[in-house]
Scaffold this active site. Structure first.
Site, PDB file in Angstrom:
ATOM      1  N   GLU A  56      57.308  75.641   0.977  1.00 54.79           N
ATOM      2  CA  GLU A  56      58.432  74.804   1.029  1.00 54.79           C
ATOM      3  C   GLU A  56      59.515  75.611   0.654  1.00 54.79           C
ATOM      4  OE1 GLU A  56      59.189  71.458  -1.929  1.00 54.79           O
ATOM      5  OE2 GLU A  56      60.629  70.796  -0.806  1.00 54.79           O
ATOM      6  N   CYS A 268      59.873  67.790  -0.804  1.00 58.65           N
ATOM      7  CA  CYS A 268      61.370  66.987  -0.779  1.00 58.65           C
ATOM      8  C   CYS A 268      62.072  67.460   0.503  1.00 58.65           C
ATOM      9  CB  CYS A 268      62.112  66.894  -1.908  1.00 58.65           C
ATOM     10  SG  CYS A 268      61.195  65.963  -2.947  1.00 58.65           S
ATOM     11  N   ASN A 398      56.455  62.286   2.665  1.00 58.02           N
ATOM     12  CA  ASN A 398      56.269  63.081   1.453  1.00 58.02           C
ATOM     13  C   ASN A 398      56.500  62.477   0.284  1.00 58.02           C
ATOM     14  OD1 ASN A 398      56.238  65.654  -0.028  1.00 58.02           O
ATOM     15  ND2 ASN A 398      58.225  64.987  -0.617  1.00 58.02           N
ATOM     16  N   GLU A 399      55.462  62.096  -0.469  1.00 51.46           N
ATOM     17  CA  GLU A 399      55.600  61.171  -1.591  1.00 51.46           C
ATOM     18  C   GLU A 399      56.584  60.089  -1.860  1.00 51.46           C
ATOM     19  OE1 GLU A 399      55.904  64.588  -4.802  1.00 51.46           O
ATOM     20  OE2 GLU A 399      57.952  63.852  -4.660  1.00 51.46           O
TER      21      GLU A 399
END
Ligand code: AHR
Length: 670
Positions: A56, A268, A398-399
């Site tokens: 990331e 994120c 994503n989460e």
């Protein structure tokens, strides 16, 4: 045919011990990946893709890190919305040495591409110098990169820039690499503009001297006016010499880990801070001057230079499967700065825009896998990769907070992918914690839709990892499989790394249900770090692998595809001890991992009688150190793995050192 061979095979070997089990595992892998395995006692087929990496762009991991671009703010797109005080000329300095007179301005009226709106205009009124002056003359700009550019004597650097003459006559440019003051030149070359349209100019600079603080200087040396944009400088020696490539030393460290897959681009970063900040893959392919740059939600700038094409190419270059994660049409619940507090910031794309968004998801699959005759396959080919990239896994979300808005959109995307591309394994999501409301709701949704794999994330204390080694033992084998997409124990000390190692033996033991796992975050640049527990620290010249890194690397380079119980005996009540035994079908090697998270050496008993043709000289790799030992910039090699030869017998005791991971790799005669 396969079934017949399988049953003959089974009859002959059923009563044999682990050797037979190993062969069954191997045989089933080779012949029938998808077939149901009737495993023999003590053995089971496990994921061939278990341990991989997660990249990331956090902590300047990509821009200023893995992405080899040396110029910072190459497209003049930095803005105060990214960092207070930033503007299009950040990291650039106006320069008019000698007796030169001119002006610089930032303009937006006729950009190269609407995705890249800002450019600069140099208005050169006079170029000159006093008699006897031997320095530079001209009007221009200089850039010192991400805290200085590193150049090596004798190495070549590829400069490219876009220019547009705004006056009639061609304009001469001098491009050079200099010391920060400009007094020492490391390399110099010249360019001459030839068009009143945006045109790309390239040249090569060969450094005469090595420096960690070089500056790129561009001076117009002719009177006139010109526009400049996308000023880029790459070392010729990128990883595998790819153009627009990766920093060779950093990429090599990742390649040497031999990850089975790479997840990208977040985190994120994938779902973004608000809808406008989502990572849209189409903005990150094609020529760099057409890519849409944007604010990086970790507080800096994202050029998109390391974009989808480069991620896929890197995966292919190092033999890892690509695992892109696309937003589930909702933004991060922490959008608007409410980091993990309440999760009130999630924004959802309007339903009216969903068809277009779903098409974007389907287009990615076409771009990655379809022939050059398809619309998106042609774009992949145009970028230099006519062969498909063989995308297999695709993360959606994503989460995310599992809200009704998320659920509705995830369902729409999932159904569309499943219908058009049943060959793709979609990975769902279950929030940012190992349990709780989002976790339960995410799993419920996955079970309802029959999503093949669910992404779990958790960062927590080392004690949690030791206490929860058996977490996956009770997971339903008939339900979705797990991708442990982000995990780490808080800290970079030995106690953290060894707790992770113990936990990873549990992942291997449950490799029939835990299909993929990746530690996070991967990379962190010194002095530019937003997240404190990371796997690899680096600056412009050094790379500091943490002790956690060595654990990951030791597991990644010692993966198997068949798991065996009953080989290692230890005190089962002692949660500071953990162990696993796998066999790698390709090499036939039997691999033992033995972990001791306690402060005393402890013994484990190994029984290899089930394996035939064991070679006595095994390779033993041990990582051990004091509980609070760690690798730092000051002491980068406090703890590193040590390798030796270990003579093994059918039955032997192994003393695990205090706070250690030991891996014993045993060859079998073919
Ligand atoms: O790994 C750092 C961050 O942790 C990721 O971006 C996010 O998914 C998680 O909360």
């Amino acid at each position: 045919m396969i079934i017949k061979v399988k049953s003959v095979f089974k009859r002959r070997f059923m009563n044999n011990t682990l050797k037979a089990a190993g062969i069954v595992c191997l045989f089933l892998f080779v012949t029938a990946q998808a077939a149901t395995v009737k495993s023999l006692p003590g053995s089971k087929k496990i994921s061939p893709d278990l341990f991989g990496l997660f990249i990331e762009d956090i902590n300047y991991a990509a821009d200023g890190g893995l992405y080899a671009e040396l110029v910072q703010n190459r497209s003049f797109e930095y803005s105060p919305t990214e960092q207070g005080g930033w503007h299009p000329l950040s990291y650039w300095q106006y320069s008019s040495p000698g007796f030169s007179i001119g002006r610089i301005s930032v303009e937006t009226t006729s950009p190269i591409n609407t995705n890249n709106p800002h450019y600069i205009v140099l208005d050169v009124e006079h170029v000159g110098h006093e008699a006897g002056y031997t320095g530079d003359s001209g009007v221009g700009i200089k850039n010192s990169g991400f805290a200085g550019m590193v150049v090596k004597a004798g190495d070549k650097y590829n400069l490219s820039l876009f220019a547009r003459q705004l006056s009639q006559e061609p304009i001469n440019l001098t491009v050079s690499l200099t010391s920060p003051s400009g007094n020492i030149k490391y390399a110099e070359n010249t360019l001459t503009t030839s068009s009143q349209d945006w045109t790309k100019y390239t040249t090569e600079l060969t450094a005469s001297t090595s420096s960690d603080s070089a500056t790129l200087l561009i001076l117009a040396t002719t009177k006139g006016k010109l526009a400049l944009d996308v000023i880029s400088l790459f070392p010729e020696k990128t990883f595998m010499n790819r153009p627009n490539g990766l920093r060779a030393d950093l990429a090599q460290v990742l390649a040497d880990m031999h990850p089975k897959f790479i997840r990208f681009p977040g985190g994120c970063l994938a779902h973004g801070d608000g809808l406008g900040n989502m990572y849209r893959w189409k903005n990150t392919i094609g020529p760099i001057e057409t890519r849409k740059e944007q604010r990086n939600l970790w507080g800096y700038h994202q050029t998109g230079g390391l974009g989808y094409f480069e991620y896929f190419q890197f995966c292919e270059d190092i033999g890892a499967k690509p695992l892109p994660v696309l937003p589930a049409a909702v933004s991060c619940q922490n959008s608007g700065g409410t980091w993990r507090i309440g999760g009130t910031g999630q924004k959802a794309l309007p339903i009216a825009e969903m068809q277009e968004y779903i098409q974007e998801v389907l287009d990615l699959i076409e771009w990655a896998n379809s022939p050059v005759t398809s619309t998106w396959g042609a774009k992949r080919a145009a970028a230099g990769h006519p062969a498909p990239f063989n995308l297999e896994y695709l993360g959606i979300g994503n989460e995310d907070k599992i809200t009704p808005e998320f659920t509705e959109r995830f369902r729409m995307i999932y159904n569309a992918v499943k219908e058009k591309h049943p060959e793709i394994t979609v990975i769902g999501t279950s929030g940012p914690f190992h349990s709780g409301d989002d976790f339960d709701k995410g799993w419920k949704l996955a079970n309802e839709l029959n999503v093949k794999i669910v992404d779990e994330h958790y960062y927590t204390e080392p004690g949690w990892f030791l206490a929860n080694q058996r977490r996956y033992d009770s997971y339903d084998r008939k339900a979705s499989k797990v991708y442990l997409g982000e995990y780490a124990s808080w800290g970079n000390k030995m106690r953290n790394a060894i707790a992770e190692a113990a936990y990873m033996t549990g992942l291997e033991r449950n490799g029939d249900v835990v299909w993929l796992a990746s530690y996070a975050p991967l990379l962190a640049k010194k002095d530019f770090t937003q997240w404190t527990t990371d796997l690899i620290f680096f600056d412009n010249t050094q790379i500091i692998p943490t002790v956690n890194f060595y654990v990951q690397k030791m597991f990644m380079t010692n993966q198997g595809d068949c798991y065996f119980d009953n080989v290692i005996t230890k005190d089962e009540k002692d949660t500071t001890l953990a162990a696993s035994c796998v066999q790698d079908g390709k090499s036939g090697d039997v691999i033992l991992k033995l972990v001791n998270a306690g402060n005393e050496p402890k013994s484990m008993q190994i029984n290899l009688t089930g394996f035939k043709n064991i070679m006595p000289a095994a390779i033993l790799t041990v990582l051990s150190g004091k509980a609070d030992a760690e690798n730092t910039f000051a002491n980068p090699r406090t703890v590193i793995p040590e390798e030796s030869v270990l003579k093994v017998k059918k039955n032997f005791a192994y003393i695990t050192p205090a706070m250690s991971l030991s891996i014993i790799r045993i060859k079998t005669k073919k």
